[in-house]
Design a protein around this motif. Structure first.
Motif, PDB file in Angstrom:
ATOM      1  N   TYR A   1       0.859  -1.186   0.000  1.00 30.82           N
ATOM      2  CA  TYR A   1       0.000   0.000   0.000  1.00 30.82           C
ATOM      3  C   TYR A   1       0.890   1.229   0.000  1.00 30.82           C
TER       4      TYR A   1
ATOM      5  N   GLN B   1      -2.727  -5.193   7.276  1.00 28.72           N
ATOM      6  CA  GLN B   1      -1.594  -4.541   6.607  1.00 28.72           C
ATOM      7  C   GLN B   1      -0.258  -4.908   7.260  1.00 28.72           C
TER       8      GLN B   1
ATOM      9  N   LEU C   1       2.910  -6.986   1.782  1.00 27.44           N
ATOM     10  CA  LEU C   1       1.873  -7.409   2.716  1.00 27.44           C
ATOM     11  C   LEU C   1       1.918  -8.921   2.919  1.00 27.44           C
TER      12      LEU C   1
ATOM     13  N   ASN D   1      -4.697  -1.353  -0.397  1.00 27.19           N
ATOM     14  CA  ASN D   1      -3.806  -2.466  -0.723  1.00 27.19           C
ATOM     15  C   ASN D   1      -3.918  -2.797  -2.206  1.00 27.19           C
TER      16      ASN D   1
END
Length: 373
Positions: free
Chosen positions: A129, A153, A164, A188
């Motif tokens: 992210y 996350q 991730l 994400n």
């Protein structure tokens, strides 16, 4: 406000109201018939330069390897699962800069740069992210994007990149040349090349409040005026010599509370801070600069344009360029604001500009901050 095909036939106001920092937007054929602005060879040449920020990410047998530029050598294009990322390509190519400027419905203080990612089949940077908004424009080939809002996350430990650990996508899209995906911060996402591909990423600046605060206090140090010396004519004998006296603490507190700033101070700081070139940006003055008379004569015929590397902003009477600031007179401001907004001035605007503006243009030309159009 005009609807933009770039935004899926939304106006900028509609996009900012309904999507910006709220939810993703897939735009099919945001730029129809789009073709890469730079060939692979040119991109690789940029990645070899010391002053260009670049990275090479390879993934093989479950292992990730990250190499920072300059990238003297690249894996063969037939090899799977490697990605070359070149940051700030807009600083070195006018066509890429023009593409970035299509996103100026967001204020220039927030617009950062355009990164180009080249990947071979299966290549990507892993599920991750970003802390900033991003537009992902497919330039060549296909890339499959899987995205999800929030969720776990947690990052995988011990890797050279932030990946991730428990990525579970909610949606999936395959982007072809001209398609574009907007993602808000902290969404994400994982993009995997299907065959060889190039993706253009338009990123945005996200000032860090802690960093802003530290830099602002340094900025204010130049303008603090606290005259006088500490005195204590009513000093009493010390019973605890090592203890800071209460009277001293109160007096110093009172003096420091006299330090004040207002919105204008913040505006000057912000303009200088946000227009400061990045550490790897260097300007190249003209090899044989024209004398001021010849320069102005040519400028009145051809106009001028800011260097691709120049950042120019303004607020009220204050003008900022490449980390420097000055106050513009009432007669000077229109031409300077036009130059900052449009990044260019035509000959007529230069011919009618004040002497101070014309002198400033010549100084900036001499420094490599602007050039003849």
């Amino acid at each position: 406000m005009q609807k933009l095909q770039l935004l899926g036939n939304l106006t900028p106001a509609q996009f900012l109201r309904d999507y910006w920092q709220k939810k993703p937007l897939l735009i099919k054929q945001a730029i129809p018939n789009f073709k890469p602005l730079l060939k692979f060879e040119k991109l690789a040449e940029l990645a070899r330069q010391n002053h260009v920020e670049s990275r090479l990410l390879t993934h093989a047998n479950g292992d990730w390897n990250l190499q920072h530029g300059p990238l003297a050598e690249l894996p063969p294009r037939e090899q799977r699962e490697w990605t070359m990322l070149v940051q700030g390509v807009n600083l070195y190519d006018a066509r890429v800069d023009a593409l970035l400027r299509q996103f100026r419905f967001v204020p220039q203080t927030r617009l950062d740069d355009l990164m180009i990612s080249f990947a071979t089949d299966g290549g990507g940077v892993g599920p991750h992210y970003d802390s900033y908004d991003v537009f992902l424009l497919q330039a060549h080939g296909k890339r499959r994007w899987r995205i999800s809002k929030g969720g776990d996350q947690t990052l995988v430990d011990g890797l050279p990149v932030k990946i991730l650990a428990n990525f579970e996508p909610d949606e999936e899209y395959v982007l072809e040349p001209g398609d574009m995906l907007y993602l808000p911060p902290l969404y994400n996402h994982d993009g995997i090349a299907e065959g060889e591909c190039m993706t253009y990423s338009v990123g945005f600046r996200v000032p860090n409040f802690q960093e802003l605060g530290e830099n602002f206090l340094q900025f204010m140090a130049d303008s603090i005026d606290l005259p006088g010396l500490y005195t204590d004519p009513a000093l009493k004998p010390a019973t605890k010599p090592a203890e800071i006296p209460a009277d001293m603490l109160a007096t110093v507190t009172e003096e420091l509370n006299k330090v004040r700033w207002d919105e204008e101070d913040v505006a000057i700081f912000l303009g200088e801070y946000m227009s400061e070139p990045k550490h790897n940006v260097f300007f190249t003055p003209p090899a044989k600069p024209l004398a001021i008379g010849r320069f102005l004569e040519s400028a009145e015929k051809r106009g001028v344009k800011l260097s691709l590397k120049t950042q120019m902003l303004y607020r009220g009477k204050h003008v900022f360029i490449n980390g420097e600031s000055f106050q513009a007179g009432r007669a000077d401001k229109p031409a300077l604001a036009l130059l900052a907004d449009e990044r260019a001035l035509d000959g007529a605007a230069i011919a009618s500009a004040t002497e101070d503006v014309r002198d400033a243009l010549y100084t900036w030309y001499h420094d490599g901050w602007l050039e003849l159009a």
